[in-house]
Scaffold this motif. Structure first.
Motif, PDB file in Angstrom:
ATOM      1  N   ASP A  85       0.882  -1.422  -0.017  1.00  0.00           N
ATOM      2  CA  ASP A  85       0.031   0.081   0.031  1.00  0.00           C
ATOM      3  C   ASP A  85       0.813   1.301  -0.076  1.00  0.00           C
ATOM      4  OD1 ASP A  85      -2.923  -0.972   0.400  1.00  0.00           O
ATOM      5  OD2 ASP A  85      -1.573  -1.994   1.792  1.00  0.00           O
ATOM      6  N   ARG A  86       1.808   1.099   0.688  1.00  0.00           N
ATOM      7  CA  ARG A  86       3.067   2.203   0.658  1.00  0.00           C
ATOM      8  C   ARG A  86       4.232   1.834   0.747  1.00  0.00           C
ATOM      9  NH1 ARG A  86      -0.616   4.917   0.845  1.00  0.00           N
ATOM     10  NH2 ARG A  86      -1.352   6.453   2.185  1.00  0.00           N
ATOM     11  N   ALA A  87       4.964   2.695  -0.157  1.00  0.00           N
ATOM     12  CA  ALA A  87       6.595   2.338  -0.160  1.00  0.00           C
ATOM     13  C   ALA A  87       7.352   3.580   0.493  1.00  0.00           C
ATOM     14  CB  ALA A  87       6.973   2.096  -1.229  1.00  0.00           C
ATOM     15  N   ILE A  88       8.002   3.150   1.584  1.00  0.00           N
ATOM     16  CA  ILE A  88       8.717   4.506   2.098  1.00  0.00           C
ATOM     17  C   ILE A  88      10.415   4.429   1.925  1.00  0.00           C
ATOM     18  CG2 ILE A  88       9.085   5.625   4.458  1.00  0.00           C
ATOM     19  CD1 ILE A  88       6.231   5.083   3.801  1.00  0.00           C
ATOM     20  N   PHE A  89      10.712   5.530   1.522  1.00  0.00           N
ATOM     21  CA  PHE A  89      12.081   5.771   1.217  1.00  0.00           C
ATOM     22  C   PHE A  89      12.864   6.919   1.965  1.00  0.00           C
ATOM     23  CE2 PHE A  89       9.917   4.047  -2.518  1.00  0.00           C
ATOM     24  CZ  PHE A  89      10.688   2.815  -2.853  1.00  0.00           C
ATOM     25  N   THR A  90      14.182   6.927   2.092  1.00  0.00           N
ATOM     26  CA  THR A  90      14.917   7.952   2.947  1.00  0.00           C
ATOM     27  C   THR A  90      15.025   9.000   2.043  1.00  0.00           C
ATOM     28  OG1 THR A  90      16.022   5.976   4.280  1.00  0.00           O
ATOM     29  CG2 THR A  90      17.195   8.229   3.963  1.00  0.00           C
ATOM     30  N   LEU A  91      15.184   9.031   0.711  1.00  0.00           N
ATOM     31  CA  LEU A  91      15.199  10.121  -0.206  1.00  0.00           C
ATOM     32  C   LEU A  91      14.230   9.842  -1.112  1.00  0.00           C
ATOM     33  CD1 LEU A  91      19.179  10.702  -0.183  1.00  0.00           C
ATOM     34  CD2 LEU A  91      17.345  12.216   0.825  1.00  0.00           C
ATOM     35  N   PRO A  92      13.703  11.082  -1.993  1.00  0.00           N
ATOM     36  CA  PRO A  92      12.859  10.671  -2.900  1.00  0.00           C
ATOM     37  C   PRO A  92      13.389  10.044  -4.117  1.00  0.00           C
ATOM     38  CG  PRO A  92      12.899  13.047  -2.347  1.00  0.00           C
ATOM     39  CD  PRO A  92      13.855  12.254  -1.645  1.00  0.00           C
ATOM     40  N   GLU A  93      14.621  10.336  -4.424  1.00  0.00           N
ATOM     41  CA  GLU A  93      15.288   9.720  -5.497  1.00  0.00           C
ATOM     42  C   GLU A  93      15.529   8.360  -5.300  1.00  0.00           C
ATOM     43  OE1 GLU A  93      16.594  12.187  -4.075  1.00  0.00           O
ATOM     44  OE2 GLU A  93      18.768  12.410  -3.758  1.00  0.00           O
ATOM     45  N   TYR A  94      15.598   7.512  -4.219  1.00  0.00           N
ATOM     46  CA  TYR A  94      15.652   6.300  -3.957  1.00  0.00           C
ATOM     47  C   TYR A  94      14.649   5.569  -4.617  1.00  0.00           C
ATOM     48  CZ  TYR A  94      19.189   7.147  -0.442  1.00  0.00           C
ATOM     49  OH  TYR A  94      20.291   7.651   0.260  1.00  0.00           O
ATOM     50  N   GLY A  95      13.390   6.187  -4.736  1.00  0.00           N
ATOM     51  CA  GLY A  95      12.168   5.447  -5.282  1.00  0.00           C
ATOM     52  C   GLY A  95      11.926   5.746  -6.534  1.00  0.00           C
ATOM     53  N   LYS A  96      12.656   6.351  -7.273  1.00  0.00           N
ATOM     54  CA  LYS A  96      12.087   7.029  -8.449  1.00  0.00           C
ATOM     55  C   LYS A  96      11.915   5.828  -9.468  1.00  0.00           C
ATOM     56  CE  LYS A  96      16.573   8.330 -11.078  1.00  0.00           C
ATOM     57  NZ  LYS A  96      17.280   7.196 -10.492  1.00  0.00           N
ATOM     58  N   GLU A  97      12.471   4.700  -9.546  1.00  0.00           N
ATOM     59  CA  GLU A  97      12.297   3.747 -10.432  1.00  0.00           C
ATOM     60  C   GLU A  97      11.107   2.523  -9.992  1.00  0.00           C
ATOM     61  OE1 GLU A  97      13.884   3.277 -13.239  1.00  0.00           O
ATOM     62  OE2 GLU A  97      15.328   5.074 -13.074  1.00  0.00           O
ATOM     63  N   ILE A  98      10.661   3.093  -9.119  1.00  0.00           N
ATOM     64  CA  ILE A  98       9.724   2.228  -8.225  1.00  0.00           C
ATOM     65  C   ILE A  98       8.098   2.694  -8.885  1.00  0.00           C
ATOM     66  CG2 ILE A  98       8.516   1.419  -6.042  1.00  0.00           C
ATOM     67  CD1 ILE A  98      11.031   0.050  -6.706  1.00  0.00           C
ATOM     68  N   THR A  99       7.309   1.949  -9.276  1.00  0.00           N
ATOM     69  CA  THR A  99       6.122   2.330  -9.768  1.00  0.00           C
ATOM     70  C   THR A  99       5.181   1.493  -8.836  1.00  0.00           C
ATOM     71  OG1 THR A  99       5.992   1.048 -11.682  1.00  0.00           O
ATOM     72  CG2 THR A  99       6.578   3.557 -11.928  1.00  0.00           C
ATOM     73  N   GLY A 100       3.919   1.777  -8.804  1.00  0.00           N
ATOM     74  CA  GLY A 100       2.686   0.998  -8.169  1.00  0.00           C
ATOM     75  C   GLY A 100       2.308   1.536  -6.706  1.00  0.00           C
ATOM     76  N   PRO A 101       3.079   1.164  -5.672  1.00  0.00           N
ATOM     77  CA  PRO A 101       2.577   1.806  -4.562  1.00  0.00           C
ATOM     78  C   PRO A 101       2.700   3.186  -4.175  1.00  0.00           C
ATOM     79  CG  PRO A 101       4.550   0.364  -4.147  1.00  0.00           C
ATOM     80  CD  PRO A 101       4.147   0.314  -5.481  1.00  0.00           C
ATOM     81  N   ARG A 102       1.923   3.797  -3.577  1.00  0.00           N
ATOM     82  CA  ARG A 102       2.029   5.112  -3.322  1.00  0.00           C
ATOM     83  C   ARG A 102       3.570   5.423  -2.438  1.00  0.00           C
ATOM     84  NH1 ARG A 102      -2.833   7.887  -0.348  1.00  0.00           N
ATOM     85  NH2 ARG A 102      -1.220   9.560  -0.099  1.00  0.00           N
ATOM     86  N   LYS A 103       4.140   6.415  -2.735  1.00  0.00           N
ATOM     87  CA  LYS A 103       5.396   6.519  -2.065  1.00  0.00           C
ATOM     88  C   LYS A 103       5.402   7.693  -0.937  1.00  0.00           C
ATOM     89  CE  LYS A 103       7.159   6.367  -6.490  1.00  0.00           C
ATOM     90  NZ  LYS A 103       8.005   6.306  -7.517  1.00  0.00           N
ATOM     91  N   ALA A 104       6.415   7.406  -0.176  1.00  0.00           N
ATOM     92  CA  ALA A 104       6.646   8.535   0.893  1.00  0.00           C
ATOM     93  C   ALA A 104       7.969   8.635   1.375  1.00  0.00           C
ATOM     94  CB  ALA A 104       5.666   8.564   2.118  1.00  0.00           C
ATOM     95  N   VAL A 105       8.256   9.797   1.591  1.00  0.00           N
ATOM     96  CA  VAL A 105       9.857   9.927   2.328  1.00  0.00           C
ATOM     97  C   VAL A 105       9.915  10.395   3.622  1.00  0.00           C
ATOM     98  CG1 VAL A 105      11.612  11.574   1.972  1.00  0.00           C
ATOM     99  CG2 VAL A 105      10.444  10.805   0.093  1.00  0.00           C
ATOM    100  N   VAL A 106      10.642   9.261   4.502  1.00  0.00           N
ATOM    101  CA  VAL A 106      10.782   9.681   5.703  1.00  0.00           C
ATOM    102  C   VAL A 106      12.483   9.441   6.123  1.00  0.00           C
ATOM    103  CG1 VAL A 106      10.476   8.393   8.129  1.00  0.00           C
ATOM    104  CG2 VAL A 106       8.571   8.462   6.568  1.00  0.00           C
ATOM    105  N   HIS A 107      12.827  10.375   6.639  1.00  0.00           N
ATOM    106  CA  HIS A 107      14.389  10.343   7.261  1.00  0.00           C
ATOM    107  C   HIS A 107      14.445   9.514   8.437  1.00  0.00           C
ATOM    108  CE1 HIS A 107      14.661  13.315   4.212  1.00  0.00           C
ATOM    109  NE2 HIS A 107      14.481  14.449   4.883  1.00  0.00           N
ATOM    110  N   PRO A 108      15.575   8.686   8.699  1.00  0.00           N
ATOM    111  CA  PRO A 108      15.675   8.072   9.951  1.00  0.00           C
ATOM    112  C   PRO A 108      16.168   9.297  11.056  1.00  0.00           C
ATOM    113  CG  PRO A 108      16.729   7.012   8.100  1.00  0.00           C
ATOM    114  CD  PRO A 108      16.318   8.160   7.605  1.00  0.00           C
ATOM    115  N   ALA A 109      16.277   8.468  12.090  1.00  0.00           N
ATOM    116  CA  ALA A 109      16.572   9.255  13.157  1.00  0.00           C
ATOM    117  C   ALA A 109      17.275   8.534  14.436  1.00  0.00           C
ATOM    118  CB  ALA A 109      15.192   9.817  13.861  1.00  0.00           C
ATOM    119  N   ILE A 110      17.997   9.264  15.078  1.00  0.00           N
ATOM    120  CA  ILE A 110      18.748   8.540  16.329  1.00  0.00           C
ATOM    121  C   ILE A 110      17.956   8.771  17.736  1.00  0.00           C
ATOM    122  CG2 ILE A 110      21.038   8.451  15.323  1.00  0.00           C
ATOM    123  CD1 ILE A 110      21.676  10.877  17.198  1.00  0.00           C
TER     124      ILE A 110
END
Ligand code: UDP
Length: 419
Positions: free
Chosen positions: A173-198
């Motif tokens: 349903d949703r694919a989450i990437f650290t940066l938008p460009e990481y998911g640019k070749e991915i189609t299908g699921p809606r995408k979102a960007v989440v930065h990791p954290a410590i």
């Protein structure tokens, strides 16, 4: 599949790191997400960035009132050989993806999906290791929203491996990437960007004078084989070719040409799901020869890593490819300047010359030059280190990640009810 143990954590303990907007978001989520059940699934409970993040995120989601489990896959070394090859292929390694590899991957992921008990509204599958569970989970649990959290930089992925990943994305349903460009070749699921954290309150990141008594012992740098009075360069990373430990040694040798008393510490872990660790460790050991000023440390407790990241004059992150590199934020948070390569998530954290230095990944002499500049100039070291701590405070601390996940969870649980 088994439940990984987590420590209890409460958001109130993080109060000083939460701003008003985040506080409101958390407050609203408490009502909106009450009763939602979530599982995070990955392939190891210790070692590496994913385990580090999930171990802190899960208790805090529970504290907000979202019943959240952390589940670890059951898998053999053969499976991890395959998933490390997939990881490498996705980072650009040009190896073949064989039918045998596919079969090992398919059977293990299906078995794990079949072995997943409990009822969940949202299941978050981390990285390629657990992605293969998606089709079986979707078939058995049509009401459950499936999220794929990809921590890897896919921008240079070898096509066969990218196609392999794509073949599993239909039920996501949703694919989450650290940066938008990481998911640019991915189609299908809606995408979102989440930065990791410590997590600023773990034994790895909290101030040394707030460590527990047991942990304090590991944080005593006098116990370690280097000399704390001499310049110290540290890289903390799995023993993995993409972290370029051999390049680190080359850069250190270059630095030693002008600063002969410099010392290098490579701290490395060998997580269960990384079979390359021991092979790379041996290569590094050989490359260090009998240099008494290069130290390889393995399986250090978190408090030891904490003390080293603080005690280092410079922390190096010489990755050739990188998803995010929590190790960069960990060092910056401690006010230690970082020389990092201009790859993946490192430039997200380091602004060249502001809070650290960025160098091109294969440029050994630039790496050595930036290390030398920092070792030669205490005021520069302090200035960059202080700004680094502010960068992390503003953007890469755990409460922000919790808020991002709350947003994601309300989004996916709502769209499952109301597509
Ligand atoms: N780490 C550790 N012990 C080690 C090496 C690494 O605890 O010997 C931790 C490190 O402090 C960080 C995580 O493992 O929290 C590595 O995350 P990162 O995002 O830097 O890299 P990954 O291993 O996920 O590629």
């Amino acid at each position: 599949m088994y439940n990984a143990p987590t420590e209890d954590k409460t958001l109130t303990a993080y109060d000083s790191y939460i701003d008003d907007q985040q506080r409101r978001a958390i407050h609203n989520a408490r009502d909106g997400l009450a009763g939602v059940r979530v599982a995070h699934v990955n392939s190891t409970a210790t070692g590496g960035g994913v385990a580090e993040i999930v171990s802190s995120l899960v208790p805090l989601l529970n504290d907000v009132g979202i019943e959240t489990d952390w589940l670890i896959m059951d898998a053999t070394d053969e499976f991890f050989d395959v998933t490390k090859a997939i990881h490498n292929g996705l980072q650009g390694d040009r190896r073949e993806f064989t039918d045998e590899m596919y079969e090992t991957y398919r059977s293990t992921t299906v078995e794990n999906a079949n072995g997943l008990d409990g009822s969940y509204d949202v299941i978050v599958l981390h990285d390629p290791q657990s992605l293969g569970m998606a089709p079986t989970l979707a078939e058995q649990r049509p009401e459950t929203a499936l999220v794929w959290r990809c921590h890897i930089d896919l921008t240079a992925a070898t096509p066969a491996f990218l196609d392999f990943v794509r073949s599993y994305l239909d039920p996501i349903d949703r694919a989450i990437f650290t940066l938008p460009e990481y998911g640019k070749e991915i189609t299908g699921p809606r995408k979102a960007v989440v930065h990791p954290a410590i997590d600023p309150l773990t034994e790895k990141n909290r101030p040394l004078d707030e460590l527990s008594d047991d942990a304090a012992e590991a944080a005593d740098l006098d116990r370690y084989p280097f000399d704390t009075d001499r310049p110290l360069v540290v890289q903390v990373s799995r023993f993995d070719p993409w972290k370029d430990p051999l390049g680190v040694i080359e850069a250190y040798r270059d630095v030693a040409g002008s600063i002969p008393d410099v010392q290098l510490v490579l701290v490395g872990a060998m997580p269960d799901d990384d079979p390359e660790g021991i092979v790379v460790y041996r290569e590094v050991e050989e490359a260090t020869g009998d240099d008494p000023d290069v130290h390889l440390l393995t399986n250090l407790p978190d408090a030891g890593i904490n003390a080293l990241q603080r005690g280092a004059d410079v922390v190096l992150q010489k990755s050739l490819r990188e998803g995010f590199a929590l190790t960069v934020s960990e060092a910056l948070w401690k006010g230690t300047p970082v020389v990092g390569t201009n790859v993946g998530g490192i430039p997200l954290q380091i602004e060249d010359g502001e809070n650290g230095y960025l160098v091109e990944p294969t440029d050994i002499s630039a790496t050595a030059d930036r290390i030398t500049r920092l070792l030669d100039d205490d005021a520069l070291k302090r200035r960059l280190g202080q700004r680094g701590r502010e960068t992390v405070r503003e953007r890469f601390l755990l409460p922000r990640l919790v808020v991002d996940y709350l947003g994601l969870l309300s989004d996916v649980s709502r769209s499952n009810v109301d597509p």
